[in-house]
Design a protein around this motif. Structure first.
Motif, PDB file in Angstrom:
ATOM      1  N   VAL A 114       1.818  -1.307 -39.639  1.00 35.97           N
ATOM      2  CA  VAL A 114       2.922  -1.510 -40.577  1.00 35.97           C
ATOM      3  C   VAL A 114       3.759  -0.237 -40.692  1.00 35.97           C
ATOM      4  CG1 VAL A 114       1.596  -0.850 -42.638  1.00 35.97           C
ATOM      5  CG2 VAL A 114       3.487  -2.430 -42.877  1.00 35.97           C
ATOM      6  N   ILE A 181      -8.907   5.504 -51.308  1.00 36.90           N
ATOM      7  CA  ILE A 181      -8.315   4.601 -50.305  1.00 36.90           C
ATOM      8  C   ILE A 181      -9.425   3.920 -49.491  1.00 36.90           C
ATOM      9  CG2 ILE A 181      -7.871   6.286 -48.421  1.00 36.90           C
ATOM     10  CD1 ILE A 181      -5.497   3.509 -49.590  1.00 36.90           C
ATOM     11  N   GLY A 300      -2.711   7.398 -46.921  1.00 40.04           N
ATOM     12  CA  GLY A 300      -3.126   7.309 -48.319  1.00 40.04           C
ATOM     13  C   GLY A 300      -3.927   8.495 -48.820  1.00 40.04           C
ATOM     14  N   THR A 307       0.266  16.270 -53.270  1.00 41.52           N
ATOM     15  CA  THR A 307       1.100  16.145 -54.469  1.00 41.52           C
ATOM     16  C   THR A 307       0.293  16.566 -55.702  1.00 41.52           C
ATOM     17  OG1 THR A 307       2.133  14.247 -53.394  1.00 41.52           O
ATOM     18  CG2 THR A 307       2.637  14.572 -55.710  1.00 41.52           C
ATOM     19  N   ALA A 361       6.028  14.242 -48.066  1.00 43.67           N
ATOM     20  CA  ALA A 361       6.577  13.888 -46.743  1.00 43.67           C
ATOM     21  C   ALA A 361       8.014  14.436 -46.708  1.00 43.67           C
ATOM     22  CB  ALA A 361       6.553  12.382 -46.545  1.00 43.67           C
ATOM     23  N   GLY A 427      10.534   7.607 -49.245  1.00 44.72           N
ATOM     24  CA  GLY A 427      11.424   6.960 -48.273  1.00 44.72           C
ATOM     25  C   GLY A 427      12.280   5.928 -48.994  1.00 44.72           C
TER      26      GLY A 427
HETATM   27  C1  HEM Z   1       2.335  10.889 -53.134  1.00 48.71           C
HETATM   28  C2  HEM Z   1       1.869  10.092 -52.207  1.00 48.71           C
HETATM   29  C3  HEM Z   1       2.680   9.486 -51.106  1.00 48.71           C
HETATM   30  C4  HEM Z   1       3.864   9.885 -50.558  1.00 48.71           C
HETATM   31  C5  HEM Z   1       4.726  11.076 -50.956  1.00 48.71           C
HETATM   32  C6  HEM Z   1       4.188   8.944 -49.510  1.00 48.71           C
HETATM   33  C7  HEM Z   1       5.340   8.984 -48.741  1.00 48.71           C
HETATM   34  C8  HEM Z   1       5.730   7.990 -47.855  1.00 48.71           C
HETATM   35  C9  HEM Z   1       6.987   7.953 -47.173  1.00 48.71           C
HETATM   36  C10 HEM Z   1       8.083   8.993 -47.285  1.00 48.71           C
HETATM   37  C11 HEM Z   1       7.005   6.829 -46.406  1.00 48.71           C
HETATM   38  C12 HEM Z   1       8.154   6.345 -45.503  1.00 48.71           C
HETATM   39  C13 HEM Z   1       7.929   6.809 -44.084  1.00 48.71           C
HETATM   40  C14 HEM Z   1       9.076   6.497 -43.152  1.00 48.71           C
HETATM   41  O1  HEM Z   1      10.041   5.826 -43.495  1.00 48.71           O
HETATM   42  O2  HEM Z   1       8.970   6.990 -42.051  1.00 48.71           O
HETATM   43  C15 HEM Z   1       5.743   6.158 -46.582  1.00 48.71           C
HETATM   44  C16 HEM Z   1       5.377   4.988 -45.950  1.00 48.71           C
HETATM   45  C17 HEM Z   1       4.116   4.440 -46.045  1.00 48.71           C
HETATM   46  N1  HEM Z   1       3.091   4.848 -46.880  1.00 48.71           N
HETATM   47 FE1  HEM Z   1       3.168   6.349 -48.222  1.00 48.71          FE
HETATM   48  N2  HEM Z   1       3.182   8.017 -49.417  1.00 48.71           N
HETATM   49  C18 HEM Z   1       2.254   8.301 -50.371  1.00 48.71           C
HETATM   50  C19 HEM Z   1       1.083   7.606 -50.636  1.00 48.71           C
HETATM   51  C20 HEM Z   1       0.642   6.518 -49.925  1.00 48.71           C
HETATM   52  C21 HEM Z   1      -0.589   5.810 -50.184  1.00 48.71           C
HETATM   53  C22 HEM Z   1      -1.574   6.110 -51.297  1.00 48.71           C
HETATM   54  C23 HEM Z   1      -0.695   4.842 -49.239  1.00 48.71           C
HETATM   55  C24 HEM Z   1      -1.846   3.892 -49.168  1.00 48.71           C
HETATM   56  C25 HEM Z   1      -2.069   3.024 -48.321  1.00 48.71           C
HETATM   57  C26 HEM Z   1       0.498   4.922 -48.382  1.00 48.71           C
HETATM   58  C27 HEM Z   1       0.784   4.105 -47.295  1.00 48.71           C
HETATM   59  C28 HEM Z   1       2.001   4.045 -46.650  1.00 48.71           C
HETATM   60  C29 HEM Z   1       2.329   3.077 -45.621  1.00 48.71           C
HETATM   61  C30 HEM Z   1       1.397   2.014 -45.056  1.00 48.71           C
HETATM   62  C31 HEM Z   1       3.661   3.304 -45.250  1.00 48.71           C
HETATM   63  C32 HEM Z   1       4.500   2.514 -44.242  1.00 48.71           C
HETATM   64  C33 HEM Z   1       5.286   1.440 -44.981  1.00 48.71           C
HETATM   65  C34 HEM Z   1       6.224   0.606 -44.106  1.00 48.71           C
HETATM   66  O3  HEM Z   1       6.750   1.109 -43.111  1.00 48.71           O
HETATM   67  O4  HEM Z   1       6.438  -0.548 -44.476  1.00 48.71           O
HETATM   68  N3  HEM Z   1       1.276   5.946 -48.834  1.00 48.71           N
HETATM   69  N4  HEM Z   1       4.977   6.891 -47.486  1.00 48.71           N
END
Ligand code: HEM
Length: 490
Positions: A114, A181, A300, A307, A361, A427
Motif C-alpha cells: 500500500v 504495531i 509504524g 516524534t 518524514a 503527507g
Molecule cells: C508520527 C508518525 C508518523 C509519521 C510522521 C508518518 C508519516 C507518513 C508520511 C509522510 C506518509 C506519506 C508518504 C508518501 O507520500 O510518500 C506516510 C504514509 C504511510 N504511513 Fe505513516 N507516518 C507515521 C506513522 C505511521 C504509523 C503508526 C503507521 C502504521 C501502520 C504508518 C503507516 C503508513 C503507511 C502504510 C503509509 C502509506 C499510505 C498510502 O500510501 O496509502 N505510519 N506516513
C-alpha cells in the motif's frame, strides 16, 4: 599499415567521445527544467543530490536551495522541489493525478505494498482493506493495547532511571512503538518491552532510514548486490531481506494464534487483509499480505519513535512549555484514557508543534507530473518530470509560521488556513499516512503518561550525552544522530 590502423582507431575513439559529449550537452540544453531556478550543477548531474541523500542531509540541502532560489527549485536534472501551499494542495490532492514516482520502487524494489505501489487501482484496493481498522473509530478497539504498552514503556523508564540515573527515551519509545504495531497487526509482538534486549531486530529498525537511502540512491547496484561484494551497498538489501524475515515470523505468530483461538482470536489491523488472502472472492496473494506487513512494521515504528523522542526532549528543555503541559495534565481524572486526552488543547498543540519542527518524514515525497504538464507556482513543468514537496521546508515558510525555528506550541492556538494547508507531516491526498490516528493516539498517551509520572524531567548529561546526539540525520525518515536521548526523570 599498422601505424595507420592505430591512427584510425584513435581517431574513431576521438570522434565517438566527441559525439557522446555533444549528445550529453544537447540533452542538457534541451532539458525543459533548465529554465527552473536552481544551481547549475543540478542540471548536469545527480551526484550532489545523491551525496546529500546517502549522507542524510537531503532535506537541509534542499531547504538551503529554497532559501537561495525561492519556492521552486531544480534539485536534479529530472526533479523540482516546491515550497508553496497552493502547489502542494494540487500535487497531493485526493483525486491524485500526480502519481508516486519511481523513487518508491527503488526504495522497495521488486514488490509492492500500500505504501510503495504506483498503481492507482492496486492502491485503492489495498487501502480499502486497511482503512476502517485504522480510522479513529476502528482504533478505539485497540486503545487498551496501546495503553498497556505505553505503561510498560514508562515503567521501564522509571526502572532504568533508578538503576542508571537517567533513562534513554529513544530506546523505550522504539520498543513501545514496535510492540504496539506488532501486537495490533499480528496479535502478538516481538515483546521488546519485556525482553529489553538490543537484538538484531532493533538494530535493523534503527538502520531502516539509512538502508532506504542506499536503495533509492543506487537502485542498479542494489540489483547486483548478490554478485558483487560491496558491503556498504549490500546493507540496504540485507536489511530489507531481514525485515522480510521478521514479517514472515510475525505472520507465523498470527496464524498460530488463530489456530489456537479460532473465532475468539482478537481482530487485528490487518484482519481484512488476512481474510482477503483466504477468501476465494477477493483473493490477495500471500506476497502482498507479507509486503503490507513489512510496510506496517517499517512505517509504524521509526516515525512514532522519533516524534515522541523529540517531543519529550524538547519539552524537557523548555521549562515554560513543560509547566503549562504539566498543569493541563494535572486536570485529568484518575485512570484517564485517550478520550480525555483528546479534549486537552495544550497537549494537542505540543503534538502539532513537534510534528511541525521535527517532522519524522522530512524529505520530499516525489510525484510524477501528469501528461500535458502543470504550471506550479508560475513555472511550467512538463509531464513525466518529478515534483516533490518536503515537510522540512513546508513547515518553515516564514510567512506561514513566523520564527519557524522556534518551538512554540501556542502558535497552534488559532491556526490560520495557511498553517493548516502547509502542515504536511503525514503527507497528503489519497496517499496520506494511513497510520496517523494511531500515531497521534500513541503520542498523546505516551506524552501524558510520561509528564504525569515525571513532571520534573530534564535533559541529562550522563555518559557524555549532549544536544549533539539529538542533531537530526535525515534519510527518507529522520532520527537523532546519537540514536539515544537521555533524560533525567527523577
Ligand atoms: C508520527 C508518525 C508518523 C509519521 C510522521 C508518518 C508519516 C507518513 C508520511 C509522510 C506518509 C506519506 C508518504 C508518501 O507520500 O510518500 C506516510 C504514509 C504511510 N504511513 Fe505513516 N507516518 C507515521 C506513522 C505511521 C504509523 C503508526 C503507521 C502504521 C501502520 C504508518 C503507516 C503508513 C503507511 C502504510 C503509509 C502509506 C499510505 C498510502 O500510501 O496509502 N505510519 N506516513
Amino acid at each position: 599499415m599498422e601505424a595507420l590502423g592505430n591512427l584510425g582507431r584513435s581517431q574513431l575513439l576521438l570522434i565517438a567521445t566527441g559525439v557522446a559529449i555533444l549528445g550529453y550537452v544537447y540533452t542538457i540544453f534541451s532539458n525543459p527544467l533548465r529554465r527552473i531556478p536552481g544551481p547549475w550543477y543540478t542540471l548536469w548531474t545527480y551526484t550532489i543530490f545523491k551525496y546529500k541523500v546517502v549522507t542524510g542531509q537531503r532535506p537541509q540541502w534542499v531547504h538551503s536551495l529554497h532559501e537561495k532560489y525561492g519556492p521552486v527549485v531544480r534539485i536534479t536534472p529530472n526533479e523540482v522541489s516546491i515550497q508553496d501551499v497552493n502547489a502542494v494542495l494540487r500535487m497531493y490532492q485526493i483525486k491524485g493525478e500526480f502519481l508516486k514516482s519511481h523513487f518508491y520502487k527503488d526504495l522497495i524494489p521488486d514488490v509492492q505494498s500500500v505504501f510503495s505501489t504506483t498503481d492507482v487501482n492496486y492502491h485503492r484496493h489495498q487501502r480499502r482493506l486497511l482503512a476502517s481498522e485504522m480510522s479513529e473509530s476502528g482504533l478505539a478497539h485497540h486503545m487498551d493495547t496501546v495503553e498497556t504498552k505505553v505503561r510498560m514503556a514508562i515503567e521501564n523508564m522509571a526502572e532504568e532511571m533508578e538503576q542508571r540515573g537517567a533513562t534513554d527515551v529513544y530506546r523505550w519509545s522504539l520498543y513501545m512503538a514496535t510492540d504496539v504495531i506488532g501486537e495490533l497487526s499480528f496479535g502478538s509482538s516481538f515483546r521488546m518491552l519485556e525482553t529489553k534486549e538490543e537484538n538484531q531486530y532493533v538494530k535493523d529498525l534503527k538502520m531502516i532510514g539509512f538502508a532506504g537511502g542506499l536503495r533509492s540512491t543506487f537502485p542498479f547496484l542494489m540489483k547486483v548486490h548478490r554478485y558483487i561484494t560491496l558491503p556498504v551497498l549490500s546493507t540496504g538489501m540485507l536489511i530489507r531481506e531481514r525485515m522480510r524475515g521478521y514479517a514472515t515470523q510475525s505472520l507465523g505468530r498470527h496464524y498460530k494464534l488463530v489456530e489456537e483461538q479460532g473465532r475468539n482470536a482478537k481482530p487485528t489491523l490487518l484482519s481484512k487483509l488476512y481474510r482477503a488472502t483466504e477468501d476465494d472472492h477477493d483473493t490477495l496473494p500471500f506476497e502482498d499480505l507479507l509486503q503490507n506487513a513489512m510496510a506496517y512494521i517499517a512505517a509504524g515504528s521509526d516515525t512514532t519513535t522519533n516524534t515522541l523522542t523529540y517531543l519529550i526532549w524538547t519539552v524537557c528543555k523548555r521549562p515554560d512549555v513543560k509547566a503549562k503541559l504539566v498543569a493541563e495534565l494535572s486536570t485529568l481524572p484518575d485512570g484517564f484514557t485517550d478520550h480525555d486526552l483528546k479534549k486537552l488543547p495544550y497537549l494537542e498543540m505540543v503534538v502539532q508543534e513537534t510534528l511541525r519542527l521535527y517532522a519524522a518524514a522530512p524529505s520530499g515525497l516525489p510525484r510524477v507530473v501528469p501528461q500535458g504538464g502543470a504550471t506550479l507556482t508560475g513555472h511550467f513543468i512538463p509531464g513525466g518530470y518529478t515534483v516533490s514537496a518536503q515537510a522540512y521546508s513546508m513547515h518553515r515558510i516564514p510567512s506561514v509560521y513566523p520564527e519557524p525555528e522556534k518551538y512554540d506550541p501556542s502558535r497552534w492556538a488559532n491556526p490560520t488556513r495557511a498553517m493548516k494547508d502547509a502542515f504536511v507531516p503525514f503527507g497528503g491526498g489519497s496517499r496520506i499516512c494511513i497510520g496517523l490516528h494511531l500515531a497521534k493516539m500513541e503520542l498523546r498517551l505516551a506524552t501524558a503518561r510520561f509528564f504525569t509520572r515525571f513532571p520534573n524531567a530534564t535533559t541529562s548529561y550522563l555518559d557524555g550525552f549532549t544536544d549533539k546526539d539529538m542533531e537530526p540525520v535525515m534519510f527518507f525518515l529522520m532520527s537523532p544522530k546519537g540514536q539515544r536521548c537521555l533524560i533525567n526523570a527523577r
